[in-house]
Scaffold this active site. Structure first.
Site, PDB file in Angstrom:
ATOM      1  N   GLY A  30      14.271  72.306 -44.000  1.00 14.07           N
ATOM      2  CA  GLY A  30      13.217  73.311 -43.864  1.00 14.07           C
ATOM      3  C   GLY A  30      11.840  72.722 -44.163  1.00 14.07           C
ATOM      4  CG  ASP A  64      22.036  72.410 -52.760  1.00  9.92           C
ATOM      5  OD1 ASP A  64      22.672  73.196 -52.025  1.00  9.92           O
ATOM      6  OD2 ASP A  64      22.331  71.197 -52.854  1.00  9.92           O
ATOM      7  CB  VAL A  65      22.978  78.111 -51.312  1.00  5.82           C
ATOM      8  CG1 VAL A  65      21.638  78.817 -51.197  1.00  5.82           C
ATOM      9  CG2 VAL A  65      23.346  77.403 -50.013  1.00  5.82           C
ATOM     10  CB  ALA A 118      23.357  82.315 -39.745  1.00  2.00           C
ATOM     11  CE1 TYR A 171      25.469  74.169 -37.922  1.00  2.00           C
ATOM     12  CE2 TYR A 171      26.148  74.311 -35.618  1.00  2.00           C
ATOM     13  CZ  TYR A 171      25.391  74.774 -36.675  1.00  2.00           C
ATOM     14  OH  TYR A 171      24.551  75.858 -36.504  1.00  2.00           O
ATOM     15  CE1 TYR A 184      33.922  86.876 -52.619  1.00  2.00           C
ATOM     16  CE2 TYR A 184      34.965  85.121 -51.351  1.00  2.00           C
ATOM     17  CZ  TYR A 184      34.424  85.588 -52.546  1.00  2.00           C
ATOM     18  OH  TYR A 184      34.398  84.783 -53.655  1.00  2.00           O
ATOM     19  CB  THR A 201      17.537  80.664 -31.069  1.00  2.00           C
ATOM     20  OG1 THR A 201      18.727  81.457 -30.998  1.00  2.00           O
ATOM     21  CG2 THR A 201      16.358  81.575 -31.317  1.00  2.00           C
TER      22      THR A 201
END
Length: 313
Positions: A40, A60-61, A118, A149, A163, A179
């Protein structure tokens, strides 16, 4: 006075994440942007920093995620998303799709939030079904170079649904097709910024294969509208969001040359392993469930995108 709803957007400084931050601010939400800036760019969201309704977490997730206070919605858009990025960072790509998604699902459960993740058309791999609809399971090589990926996103869908079914969590899954628009990186390796960058610099356009493979390009404003509608819907299963206006890479290159006025030519190189030959979304579900269809034509969207890239170059 009713409190403003609060949304966490991961990957907030990325191309799509930054546009989502803008949209939710316009809709009157309090927005928490989170990004570790691996791919990003902080410039994409710095215009939001002075706003009272925007806050930013550099995080950082894939590590434990803590956000104090209420969270009504979580949108998980953190991930390298272009081949040049995920081939360079395969482990990080797998971790953000697995550990990162797990952390955010846990956060959603603890906060009682609805979460939208996403996903991508890459879950269909090099498809044997055309156009691709949500019931198609895909044709993916799990050990090929693109598998890091593709399989990260397939796992992400699987754990999200687990979940939903086991913990009764409110989940949404968007499968995003190609996109484009302002804030894309010129160096991210995807065909549209690569072609425009090469044309503006007077370089030959590099196509792979014989140029007969197809893509379907959706302008970012249309995509954000589809995501917004899906989040607020009551449908927990995957939904394709993209523009079904299909074009070959060769034809697309010719469009870019005409649009930019470039005298360059298109040159062809070998097709990368497992590169999809066809890509076109079946958007019947999005039309029926969300009342959504793309509204921006490719010619209109490309003009806006070209104006942005001219400034960047």
């Amino acid at each position: 006075m009713q409190r403003k709803k609060r949304v966490l957007i991961t990957g907030a400084a990325g191309f799509l994440g930054s546009h989502l931050c803008d949209r939710f601010i316009r809709e009157g939400y309090k927005v928490v942007g989170m990004d570790n800036l691996l791919t990003g760019n902080i410039k994409n969201i710095e215009h939001l920093f002075p706003l009272e309704d925007f806050e930013y977490y550099h995080h950082d997730v894939t590590k434990f995620v803590h956000v104090p206070g209420d969270l009504d919605y979580i949108l998980h858009f953190a991930s390298p998303a272009s081949p040049i990025d995920y081939l360079k960072m395969p482990i990080q790509t797998l971790k953000v799709g697995s550990l990162g998604t797990h952390n955010l699902l846990g956060l959603a459960r603890s906060k009682g939030s609805r979460i939208l993740v996403a996903s991508t058309s890459e879950v269909y791999g090099d498809p044997l079904v055309h156009p691709q609809n949500e019931s198609y399971w895909g044709n993916v090589n799990p050990v090929g170079p693109r598998g890091v990926y593709d399989e990260a996103k397939r796992f992400q869908e699987s754990i999200t649904m687990a979940y939903h079914t086991f913990h009764k969590l409110e989940t949404r899954i968007v499968r995003i097709f190609n996109t484009y628009g302002p804030r894309m990186r010129l160096d991210d390796g995807r065909v549209l910024p690569a072609f425009i960058g090469q044309a503006l610099r007077g370089e030959d356009l590099t196509a792979f294969g014989d140029g007969s493979q197809t893509r379907s390009f959706c302008y970012v404003d249309d995509l954000v509208e589809g995501i917004y509608r899906l989040l607020l819907s009551d449908y927990p299963h995957p939904v394709n969001v993209g523009n079904p206006d299909e074009i070959t890479i060769k034809e697309f290159g010719e469009e870019i040359l005409k649009l930019t006025g470039s005298k360059s030519k298109i040159i062809y190189k070998p097709l990368p392993q497992d590169d999809p030959k066809q890509r076109k979304p079946d958007i019947t579900k999005a039309q029926e469930l969300l009342g959504w269809m793309p509204a921006v034509s490719r010619s209109e969207g490309l003009k806006k995108t070209l104006a942005y890239f001219k400034e960047v170059i």
